[in-house]
Scaffold this active site. Structure first.
Site, short mmCIF file in Angstrom:
data_model
loop_
_atom_site.label_atom_id
_atom_site.label_comp_id
_atom_site.label_asym_id
_atom_site.label_seq_id
_atom_site.Cartn_x
_atom_site.Cartn_y
_atom_site.Cartn_z
N ARG A 93 31.91 37.54 43.00
CA ARG A 93 31.01 37.62 41.83
C ARG A 93 30.09 38.54 42.48
NH1 ARG A 93 27.99 35.08 37.61
NH2 ARG A 93 27.93 37.05 36.37
N ASP B 192 31.02 31.78 33.88
CA ASP B 192 31.81 31.45 32.74
C ASP B 192 32.56 30.05 33.18
OD1 ASP B 192 32.46 34.25 31.87
OD2 ASP B 192 33.88 35.06 33.03
N ARG C 12 32.70 42.51 46.01
CA ARG C 12 33.74 42.87 44.97
C ARG C 12 33.68 43.87 44.79
NH1 ARG C 12 32.18 42.20 38.90
NH2 ARG C 12 30.10 41.50 39.67
N PHE D 130 43.40 33.61 38.56
CA PHE D 130 45.07 34.24 38.06
C PHE D 130 45.15 35.16 38.56
CE2 PHE D 130 40.84 34.58 34.24
CZ PHE D 130 41.36 33.80 34.03
N HIS E 17 36.17 37.35 41.66
CA HIS E 17 35.60 36.52 41.47
C HIS E 17 36.28 34.95 41.76
CE1 HIS E 17 34.93 40.15 38.79
NE2 HIS E 17 33.76 39.02 38.27
N GLU F 279 49.65 38.76 34.45
CA GLU F 279 49.39 38.89 36.08
C GLU F 279 50.86 38.87 37.07
OE1 GLU F 279 47.49 37.22 33.73
OE2 GLU F 279 46.41 38.00 33.74
#
Lengths: 314, 279
Positions: A164, A114, A8, A80, A106, A55
């Protein structure tokens, strides 16, 4: 030891640098700091548009922008982008075959703490089902950078997946490296088995090949950064030459690289294929190294599955 | 609007209604109700409002039109054919396997269709994207979209409404077809999305309310929209679903079915009577 960098990070850097050379706009859905589109935003604020936490709207807005001939990137977490906005991607972008680059960062287990709601291990499977969609999962920062430029120049929709977690930048050390959409990269030739990997798993595939080499097993390693269109020619050649395949992906074994390889080889050169990946389950919170161990996304597990694939040879 | 123009546009709107019935009847299925309700608006758009060139449908500086309620494709195809984008006789191929007139609009296959739509809510967002791109690239084209009142039950409609106001898309005009009916029944009973005027105003839009069948009001509304700066405009157009065909008017069951031969004949008779009155 190669430098470690998350893909990323390379995405943000690529946008900021390529923004000097090409005319494109970037959309994000309130995650610019995490997805690294913020790096582009800082440099080209007039070409960055935050769509807020919406989104589906972002993806259809991107489609509308693309109809006017304007190149565009639409960015969110993989969950998303590919997940929540799947239908918008299919109907607003895929069906009219518009020049939109959808970016999911991610992805999967290496999201870490998360947990499951954010660890999308299904994005490549979802994107692969859309006709005409190019689906790319780069291995490291240098490859990610090259993928961004290739997607920008490609005529048609692309899905790009970035991670990530920092990963060794092995591509940076390859002198003759060239990124070509739909073409796999051979890291190592082998004669007993071939490890086919992408994304975060490529450097682990190389470690697995070293483990096997110490046991006298010759393992080839191929990086399939473009999961669609798939480099069937290279995979068939590997299947013919080694007679056994192990796939390694940070993604569900349903619908991802392992599935794509099985689908292709079943028609060209059926050989045993063992699939290392997320085994039809959800992720969970935890430190990334512990999670990788827990989900079998390790060099040791790839090596073990290589032995099994070899044992299955007739 | 002078009487001559009004009469001419009324005739075009009636021709569009006949085209809708012909297309849906020949297809044996489709969505006549919400097509007939927007015939006057579509006639005005395609013959007065839109800066377009039927000979150059991909003209870069053209105004854009997005039929966000894509299931009413018959009225879009009728307007495009009447305006000369493709032959009128092709309307009879609607929904046939070899036709370029898909059940829902396909921008890749049909001349004059600016956006692929059909999944509700998505077209509205795409129209926002077109309007934003116009702003980014300093183009003076305008973007028009037609939404359904039932469609406004989709959350994405309000995501798009928020987006358009946030980015001050004053080059965007949405027409909301307020016919009050959706497939399962009256919108007020299925999932009441009203009041649209207050909702759009709260979202930062300029709101104009008109009768969808009053050509003078339609003209005035589009003219007013052009004077609004810094915010998008929505025209809430109160319409009669199935307008022009006696048995289809305000009848929910004609949302998504084609008339059989006997009722097809009645529909054509109804519309020919109107044509006669416009002579």
């Amino acid at each position: 030891m190669a430098d470690k960098k998350a893909t990323r990070e390379a995405y943000g850097a690529a946008l900021a640098t390529l923004g000097e050379k090409y005319d494109f706009v970037v959309l994000d859905a309130d995650l610019a700091a995490a997805t690294k589109t913020g790096v582009f935003k800082k440099k080209f604020p007039e070409r960055f548009f935050d769509c807020g936490i919406a989104e589906g709207n972002m993806v259809s807005v991107a489609a509308g922008i693309a109809t006017t001939g304007q190149k565009v990137f639409a960015t969110s977490f993989a969950m998303f982008a590919a997940g929540r906005a799947y239908e918008q991607i299919r109907n607003s972008i895929g069906y009219p075959h518009l020049n939109v680059n959808i970016v999911g960062t991610h992805a999967s287990i290496t999201v870490g703490e998360d947990g499951a709601t954010h660890q999308c291990s299904e994005d490549l499977a979802l994107m692969r089902t859309i006709p005409g969609m190019t689906v790319i999962s780069p291995a490291d920062a240098t490859e990610a950078y090259a993928a961004v430029e290739a997607a920008l120049l490609h005529d048609g929709p692309c899905y790009l997946r970035f991670g990530r977690f920092a990963v060794p930048d092995l591509t940076a050390e390859m002198s003759d490296y060239k990124f070509e959409l739909g073409k796999g990269v051979t890291y190592r030739e082998g004669s007993d088995v071939t490890i086919v990997a992408n994304g975060y798993m490529v450097h682990l595939a190389l470690e697995a090949a070293d483990i096997l080499k110490a046991e006298g097993i010759s393992a080839g390693v191929i990086n399939i950064h473009t999961i669609k269109p798939l480099d069937t020619e290279l995979l068939t050649k590997a299947a013919k030459e080694t007679g056994a395949i192990v796939t390694a992906e940070e993604h569900s074994v349903i619908g991802g690289l392992g599935a794509a390889v099985c689908e292709a080889l079943s028609e060209t050169c059926p050989v045993p294929v063992m699939r290392v990946g997320v085994q039809d389950t959800f992720g969970r919170s935890g430190k990334v190294p512990e999670l990788l161990e827990m989900y079998g996304l390790t060099a040791a597990n790839i090596a073990e599955n290589a032995r099994r694939a070899i044992a299955l040879k007739k | 609007m002078d009487k001559k123009k009004q009469l001419e546009l009324s005739r075009i709107a009636n021709d569009i209604r006949i085209d809708v019935i012909e297309g849906v009847y020949n297809a044996g299925c489709g969505h006549p109700g919400g097509s007939l309700s927007m015939a006057d608006v579509m006639a005005y758009l395609y013959f007065e409002e839109l800066r377009i060139d039927p000979k150059n449908p991909k003209w870069e500086d053209r105004d854009r039109f997005v039929l966000s309620k894509g299931h009413t494709a018959p009225v879009l195809y009728a307007a495009l054919a009447e305006r000369g984008f493709f032959p009128k006789e092709d309307l009879k191929t609607l929904r046939k396997t070899t036709s370029y007139l898909q059940g829902h609009p396909d921008m890749k296959g049909t001349p004059g269709v600016d956006m692929t739509t059909g999944s509700l809510g998505l077209g509205f967002s795409a129209a926002c994207g077109m309007a934003l791109s116009g702003k980014i690239n300093n183009k003076d084209y305008r973007v028009y979209t037609v939404l359904g009142d039932g469609e406004s039950e989709e959350g994405q409609v309000w995501e798009a409404a928020m987006f358009a106001a946030h980015y001050k898309l004053d080059n965007l005009v949405a027409v909301l077809d307020w016919n009050g009916l959706q497939i399962d029944g009256p919108i007020a009973e299925v999932m009441n999305p009203t009041p649209h005027d207050e909702k759009f105003r709260a979202f930062g839009w300029h709101v104009i309310s008109i009768c969808a069948h009053d050509l003078e009001a339609i003209e005035a509304a589009f003219a007013e929209a052009k004077t609004v700066k810094g915010k998008p405009t929505v025209i809430i157009a109160k319409s009669v679903k199935g307008k022009g065909v006696s048995y289809m008017e305000n009848a929910c069951e004609w949302h998504g079915q084609a008339p059989k031969e006997d009722l097809y004949k009645v529909a054509i008779e109804d519309l020919e009577k109107i044509a006669e009155s416009l002579k």
